[in-house]
Design a protein around this motif. Structure first.
Motif, short mmCIF file in Angstrom:
data_model
loop_
_atom_site.label_atom_id
_atom_site.label_comp_id
_atom_site.label_asym_id
_atom_site.label_seq_id
_atom_site.Cartn_x
_atom_site.Cartn_y
_atom_site.Cartn_z
N HIS A 6 0.83 -1.20 0.00
CA HIS A 6 0.00 0.00 0.00
C HIS A 6 0.87 1.25 0.00
O HIS A 6 0.62 2.20 -0.75
CB HIS A 6 -0.90 0.03 1.24
N PHE A 22 -10.98 7.93 -5.00
CA PHE A 22 -11.82 7.82 -3.80
C PHE A 22 -13.12 8.59 -3.96
O PHE A 22 -14.18 8.16 -3.48
CB PHE A 22 -11.05 8.29 -2.57
N LEU A 29 -11.83 9.96 3.08
CA LEU A 29 -10.71 9.52 3.92
C LEU A 29 -10.49 10.44 5.13
O LEU A 29 -9.69 10.11 6.01
CB LEU A 29 -9.42 9.46 3.11
N PHE A 48 -6.37 5.35 5.14
CA PHE A 48 -6.92 4.20 4.43
C PHE A 48 -7.22 3.05 5.39
O PHE A 48 -8.25 2.38 5.28
CB PHE A 48 -5.94 3.74 3.35
N GLN A 56 -11.73 -1.82 2.45
CA GLN A 56 -10.29 -1.96 2.23
C GLN A 56 -10.00 -3.12 1.27
O GLN A 56 -9.15 -3.00 0.37
CB GLN A 56 -9.57 -2.20 3.55
#
Length: 385
Positions: A6, A22, A29, A48, A56
């Motif tokens: 990530h 997003f 977020l 995240f 996720q």
């Protein structure tokens, strides 16, 4: 590509693109990505990991797909798919974007219909050439790829494996056109399996029905059919017949054999041999870095020659000349190809082996196609025995 991370993904993907991603999923977020510095990936990772587990997992799967295509081969596959869609502006648009992750994330966001095909092409390109089984004596017939033809092909594969092996009860075939070739990705149902998986915060044993994979690549102009069927090579002749009947509409297919052409390595025994670099633009040098010699007398007696060619392109030949050897055949060579340097970029090289009779660790896309053309012009390409 290396193992997915990530943090590395956030470092390589521009914040503005992450913000668009997003936003498209209506995910907040809790931070303004457009105001963060590109080096503040840790803050994005922290935000995240506060998302629900199921969110996720879904996002991670998509990010891994993007990461997998973030390479030269992935860009080439996307370009090939864009040509199928007659998108003349794609090449120019993607060339104007810096960085593989940026290019691929842009395509993911702006050209979602290209995604599946490009992913499948890259996957096929990454299959080792030694796993493909080729037949090149088919009639030059156009493939039938309407829905009913693809369904019939899937049903034929399903019935064959179910009757012969007790698996393959279900099967799906996905067709894609890439330049002048037709790709068919088949997914028959495999035997049921069980595995230990995390479901939320609980470890459970779950049963599932995975698919196994078979890839068919057909060229009408060549009359050739390549099949990738790992652990199923014995059934390749039957798969050829089912393909011919359902896709080419041939009621019968004569008994054939796997491509028996061989690489002619004998010319490489000559110290004065020169590869035909002028045949292909973009290649600056080709060097033999190693040789495997198989002695004509005796059984399985081999000699491997390897030398540092950094300052002497003929180092392997010089070493060979210093030795007094019995009669031999060259049965494998290591080759290093150096491409012309592009402004502002590092010089690219490609190192691969050619092994007698018909194994070559090159793919059929991008720069590898240029190398194959150069080998053909140099008289090393496979020829019928």
């Amino acid at each position: 590509m290396g193992q997915y991370s990530h943090l590395q993904f956030f470092r390589h993907t521009p914040n503005a693109q992450l913000a668009v991603y997003f936003s498209s999923k209506n995910i907040n977020l809790g931070i303004d990505l457009t105001r963060l510095k590109e080096t503040e990936a840790e803050m994005i990772l922290k935000a995240f990991t506060q998302l629900p587990d199921d969110q996720q997992a879904e996002i991670e799967a998509e990010f891994q797909d993007v990461n997998a295509l973030a390479c030269e081969g992935g860009i080439a596959a996307l370009i090939d798919e864009s040509r199928f869609h007659d998108d003349d502006g794609f090449v120019e648009a993607v060339a104007a974007i810096d960085g593989f992750h940026s290019k691929v994330m842009w395509a993911f966001l702006e050209k979602p219909t290209y995604w599946r095909g490009a992913s499948m092409f890259l996957h096929a390109d990454n299959v080792s050439p030694s796993f493909w089984k080729k037949r090149n004596d088919l009639p030059n017939l156009p493939p039938h790829v309407d829905d009913e033809d693809i369904d019939a092909f899937a049903q034929a594969i399903s019935q064959y494996f179910y009757s012969q092996q007790g698996r393959g009860k279900n099967c799906k075939v996905e067709p894609y056109r890439r330049n002048d070739k037709e790709y068919f990705f088949a997914y028959p149902e495999d035997f049921a399996q069980s595995g230990v998986e995390w479901v939320s915060n609980t470890l459970k044993t779950l049963a599932h029905h995975p698919a196994f994979e078979i890839i068919f690549v057909y060229s009408e102009s060549e009359g050739s059919l390549d099949i990738y069927a790992p652990k199923n090579t014995k059934v390749v002749p039957e798969l050829q017949r089912h393909f011919a009947k359902t896709i080419l509409k041939l009621e019968a297919l004569k008994d054939g054999s796997i491509d028996q052409r061989v690489y002619d390595l004998a010319p490489l025994n000559d110290n004065d041999f020169e590869f035909k670099l002028e045949a292909v633009e973009g290649i600056s040098s080709v060097v033999v870095t190693r040789m495997r010699l198989t002695l004509k007398q005796g059984s399985r007696r081999r000699i491997m020659l390897e030398a540092d060619t950094k300052n002497n392109s003929k180092a392997v030949y010089d070493l060979l000349g210093e030795l007094t050897l019995p009669k031999y055949h060259i049965t494998q060579v290591g080759v290093k190809v150096t491409f012309d340097a592009l402004e502002g970029k590092r010089t690219k090289t490609r190192t691969f082996n050619i092994t007698y009779p018909n194994s070559c660790a090159l793919n059929y896309d991008g720069s590898d196609l240029k190398i194959r053309k150069m080998l053909a012009e140099s008289g090393i390409e496979p020829k019928a025995e």
